[in-house]
Scaffold this active site. Structure first.
Site, short mmCIF file in Angstrom:
data_model
loop_
_atom_site.label_atom_id
_atom_site.label_comp_id
_atom_site.label_asym_id
_atom_site.label_seq_id
_atom_site.Cartn_x
_atom_site.Cartn_y
_atom_site.Cartn_z
N GLY A 1 0.83 -1.21 0.00
CA GLY A 1 0.00 0.00 0.00
C GLY A 1 0.85 1.24 0.00
N ASN A 2 0.26 2.38 0.32
CA ASN A 2 1.04 3.61 0.43
C ASN A 2 0.44 4.49 1.53
OD1 ASN A 2 -0.95 5.52 -0.85
ND2 ASN A 2 -0.67 4.09 -2.55
N TYR A 3 1.09 5.61 1.79
CA TYR A 3 0.72 6.43 2.96
C TYR A 3 -0.45 7.38 2.71
CZ TYR A 3 5.16 4.99 5.03
OH TYR A 3 6.19 4.27 5.57
N SER A 4 -1.09 7.33 1.56
CA SER A 4 -2.18 8.28 1.29
C SER A 4 -3.28 8.15 2.35
CB SER A 4 -2.76 8.01 -0.09
OG SER A 4 -3.95 8.76 -0.26
N ALA B 1 -3.96 7.83 -4.77
CA ALA B 1 -2.59 7.36 -4.95
C ALA B 1 -2.68 5.89 -5.32
CB ALA B 1 -1.81 7.55 -3.65
#
Ligand code: CTP
Length: 397
Positions: A209-212, A277
């Site tokens: 995943g990502n930090y969005s 994102a």
């Protein structure tokens, strides 16, 4: 006559600032609006219905029934009649009742029956305004899509100095005028917004995943909805909530799900703002069972996801607008310009991870907007709500 033919329900509750509501009613009428006043019982202790009904040319509504003759005042009819409900002043008690649905007076029943947008101008003593209960109630009202006019700082009725004074009638009028002029641009426009991260599953318990956080996309959705647009919000996994009646939320997890949801709704949209994102890659295979520790190296092969923005760019008709985001760490402007062309965008919103206070984990953001001709406008560091407003102003200019 900026408010010509506008029907405004002006709700007045029991604060000393109720005296300012008379000037406010007068200003709204001078700007062309028809004003119906609904006042709480304690509001009448601060300003008389005679003053108000003389200004508006309409009897003031306060009780559910007119004494003795059995006339019922319909809050439901008022909810249908209004183009806007403006509650000024709104006391701490009225805010609490609005937030929690305690419909024990005509103002709150009218609020709860309201079909039109609601603008609220709180007024109270500084300690009441600073109390966590008030903060919480205001947050709840914002989540209902109500617009809050922050009180000003200054000397209060208690002679204490602090934040809690109802905004001046002239400024409230300016905000109401601005609200209607913005509404006229976005009203009934259909807008797709993608928001948040995507999760690409590795096994039943792990993902890439990502930090969005989704905050920027949700702020955009709320701002568009408040301005009268019909929003479809395709949201990746985030912990944010929205309650605005103009927002239809579709929750997705992976880039593929986000792609499918976006492609399906885009043909009926006027505009798409792609704030998500999206993961560029996903694991080539997803393990059915939890991957166990063992061996030294675990290799996970990644395959590319579809580019939602580029796909919508290919589908885009001449009357549709497509706005993308670019989060860059280097060669920001040239990368952003390449993305405009590659994805057939009309605008790109550039945020840089190099700006302090901007990016995933913050409530603030610092952006530049670049159009197809390479023209660039830079904005200061602002709250994500204000940034959302700037983006929409530019998109629909
Ligand atoms: N985007 C998308 N679908 C993807 C990847 C990105 O719709 N699979 C959108 C984003 O929502 C954003 C824009 O494309 O509006 C640019 O995203 P970004 O990640 O900066 O672009 P990429 O094309 O992925 O380029 P790179 O990661 O190489 O910088």
């Amino acid at each position: 006559m900026t408010l010509k033919n506008k029907h405004i329900v002006l709700g007045i509750s029991g604060s000393i600032a109720a005296y300012k509501a008379a000037s406010l009613a007068r200003l709204l009428i001078k700007a062309g609006a028809e004003v119906q006043i609904v006042i709480t019982p304690s509001g009448k202790e601060f300003i008389t219905p005679v003053t108000l009904s003389t200004l508006t040319g309409k009897p003031v509504v306060s009780e559910f029934f007119t004494a003795n003759d059995g006339t019922w005042h319909s809050h439901v009819d008022l909810g249908q009649w209004a183009d806007l409900m403006l509650i000024a002043p709104a006391t701490a008690s009225t805010l609490g009742k609005m937030a929690n649905g305690i419909a024990d007076n005509m103002l709150i029943t009218t609020y709860m029956s309201m079909k039109a947008p609601v603008i609220v101008a709180p007024a109270m003593d500084l300690d009441m305004f600073a109390h966590p209960a008030t903060t919480k109630n205001l947050d709840i009202l914002r989540s209902y899509g109500n617009i809050i006019i922050e009180p000003a700082s200054g000397e209060l009725a208690s002679h204490l100095i602090g934040k809690g004074r109802m905004e001046e009638p002239e400024n409230i009028l300016a905000l109401v005028e601005d609200f209607f002029s913005k509404q006229s641009i976005l009203s009934k426009k259909k807008i797709l917004i993608t928001a948040g991260p995507t999760y690409e599953k590795i096994d039943p318990v792990r993902f890439i995943g990502n930090y969005s956080s989704g905050k920027m996309g949700f702020s955009l959705a709320e701002e568009c909805a408040v301005r009268g647009a019909e929003v479809t919000l395709v949201a990746g996994p985030v912990s944010l909530k929205v309650n605005h009646p103009n927002i239809t939320r579709i929750d997705v997890e992976s880039a593929e799900e986000m792609y499918n949801a976006s492609i399906k709704v885009f043909p009926s949209m006027d505009t798409a703002i792609l704030c998500a994102a999206v993961a560029d890659f996903r694991p080539a295979e997803q393990y059915e069972e939890k991957v166990k520790r063992g061996g030294d190296i675990l290799n996970i092969s990644l395959v590319p996801n579809k580019d939602i923005a580029a796909s919508l760019g290919k589908m885009k008709k001449a009357n549709q607008l497509l706005v993308g985001f670019a989060l860059e760490t280097n060669d920001e402007e040239s990368n952003a310009l390449k993305k405009i062309v590659k994805k057939n965008l009309d605008f790109i919103v550039l945020n840089s991870l190099n700006d302090a206070g901007a990016g995933f984990k913050y409530d603030t953001n610092k952006i530049a907007i670049i159009n197809r001709n390479g023209e660039r406008i830079d904005f200061a560091l602002k709250s994500k709500k204000e940034v959302a407003s700037d983006i929409i102003d530019e998109t629909f200019r």
